[in-house]
Design an enzyme around this catalytic site. Structure first.
Site, PDB file in Angstrom:
ATOM      1  N   TYR A  32    -114.986  15.784 -27.990  1.00 30.05           N
ATOM      2  CA  TYR A  32    -115.689  14.577 -27.654  1.00 30.05           C
ATOM      3  C   TYR A  32    -114.793  13.807 -26.873  1.00 30.05           C
ATOM      4  CZ  TYR A  32    -119.285  15.762 -31.237  1.00 30.05           C
ATOM      5  OH  TYR A  32    -120.528  16.218 -32.075  1.00 30.05           O
ATOM      6  N   LEU A  77    -132.965  11.059 -34.610  1.00 29.15           N
ATOM      7  CA  LEU A  77    -133.800  10.235 -33.741  1.00 29.15           C
ATOM      8  C   LEU A  77    -133.859  10.729 -32.421  1.00 29.15           C
ATOM      9  CD1 LEU A  77    -132.402   6.603 -34.818  1.00 29.15           C
ATOM     10  CD2 LEU A  77    -134.456   7.969 -35.641  1.00 29.15           C
ATOM     11  N   ARG A 122    -131.663  11.699 -30.265  1.00 26.00           N
ATOM     12  CA  ARG A 122    -130.871  10.808 -29.184  1.00 26.00           C
ATOM     13  C   ARG A 122    -131.486   9.779 -28.662  1.00 26.00           C
ATOM     14  NH1 ARG A 122    -130.998  16.285 -29.002  1.00 26.00           N
ATOM     15  NH2 ARG A 122    -129.206  17.472 -29.270  1.00 26.00           N
ATOM     16  N   GLY A 123    -132.124   9.095 -29.622  1.00 18.66           N
ATOM     17  CA  GLY A 123    -132.804   7.622 -29.277  1.00 18.66           C
ATOM     18  C   GLY A 123    -134.473   7.707 -28.840  1.00 18.66           C
ATOM     19  N   SER A 152    -136.742   6.897 -31.620  1.00 19.22           N
ATOM     20  CA  SER A 152    -136.025   5.620 -32.101  1.00 19.22           C
ATOM     21  C   SER A 152    -137.031   4.273 -32.132  1.00 19.22           C
ATOM     22  CB  SER A 152    -134.726   5.114 -31.753  1.00 19.22           C
ATOM     23  OG  SER A 152    -134.687   4.591 -30.348  1.00 19.22           O
TER      24      SER A 152
END
Length: 336
Positions: A58, A211, A213-214, A217
């Site tokens: 990452y 979620l 990746r939003g 959400s």
């Protein structure tokens, strides 16, 4: 909010019912605020979150160093309760490109040596290859982690994004505590054969992307423009008609959430929590505000009527588009 606990695997560690996925604090979701990221990790630890998830690739080690910084700055009691899960094996280049996966035993030990230094810890709690290396039998990769356990550098073996057959082969080599894999209302492929297999073998699941990746959400606008350094700008589910169809599902879910007096995100996380005590959702909050909202899911109770309504609003396989771009899908050993 009362933080509950769950167990990783049959004989694994006790962890908080929600874990914190830290990837977005360093990479793939646009720019992030380092100070806010550290503050969010501290707030999570203070709230009783114990599981912190990262990957050595990452932002090429940035995320591990960020977690290391946060742990050094946390009170001793909170630092000691933290359990770190690390994914390894993804190969990067200086331009940020991806060039495959390396699961050779020598590479496994090399990756671990660097992770221990970046994190500033003497052991990694759960260690797992991010994707199966097609050129290395999983038995060899898992065997190398088992050797690290014997030497005290790793506590538990994990897997990531692998299918039922690979899970069985790995578990036959050494005890596997946990499988990390995407699981959400709109990514339910693991229900076919992977989840039955992990349950048969006593392996827990840490669910990322709860979620999506939003996307589910409740905060993603239909006209939102994504930055070039945001992974979602290239994700099929965030493109054109796919995005609009997926946000239609979110609107249907929003009606249920509003009737319960909670947010869409809390409903989606609570749904994953309801799937079983062997599943630990990873929340990808990058700010304290989003963390607080996500933790509120622990206070949401979904009864049978709620679950039926959610199923009707967001049926299995209702999502439009693959969960990764075509090139990334090619690296998945798991169901898509």
């Amino acid at each position: 909010m009362t933080m509950r606990t769950r167990t990783l695997g049959t004989d694994g560690p006790q962890v908080s019912a929600l874990g914190l996925g830290c990837m977005g604090m360093s990479a793939l979701y646009g720019d992030a605020d380092r100070a806010e990221s550290v503050a969010t990790i501290h707030a999570a630890l203070e709230a009783g979150v114990t599981l912190l998830d990262t990957g050595d690739f990452y932002a090429m080690g940035h995320n591990e160093m960020l977690i290391g910084e946060a742990l050094r700055g946390a009170p001793a009691a909170r630092r000691e309760q933290a359990l770190v899960s690390v994914k390894f094996g993804a190969l990067r280049d200086p331009d940020g490109g991806w060039s495959g996966y390396d699961g050779r035993p020598a590479a496994v030990k090399n990756f671990a040596a660097y992770s221990l230094q970046r994190l500033g810890v003497d052991h990694i709690d759960v260690y797992r290859i991010a994707r199966l290396d097609p050129d290395v039998p999983v038995e060899e990769t898992v065997g190398a982690i088992a050797e690290l356990i014997e030497k005290g550098y790793v506590r538990h073996i994990g897997l990531s994004e692998v299918g039922a057959e690979t899970i069985r082969r790995a578990a036959a080599t050494a005890p596997v505590a946990d499988l990390q894999i995407e699981y959400s209302l709109i990514s339910r492929g693991i229900e076919r054969s992977i989840l039955p297999t992990t349950r048969e073998l006593g392996i827990s699941v840490t669910a990322y992307g709860v979620l999506s990746r939003g996307l589910i959400s409740g905060h993603f606008a239909r006209d939102r423009q994504l930055a070039a350094n945001d992974f979602r700008a290239y994700s099929p589910r965030f493109q054109g008609d796919n995005l609009q169809r997926n946000l239609d599902l979110v609107d249907a879910l929003r009606k249920i959430a509003e009737e319960k007096g909670v947010t869409v995100a809390q409903t989606a996380i609570a749904w994953v929590l309801s799937r079983g005590e062997d599943i630990v959702p990873l929340i990808g909050a990058r700010t304290r505000e989003r963390l607080t909202e996500s933790l509120g899911a622990l206070d949401v109770t979904l009864d049978e009527a709620d679950l039926a309504a959610i199923e009707q609003a967001v049926p299995a396989d209702a999502a439009a588009g693959d969960r990764y771009p075509t090139a990334a899908m090619a690296h998945l050993d798991s169901e898509r």
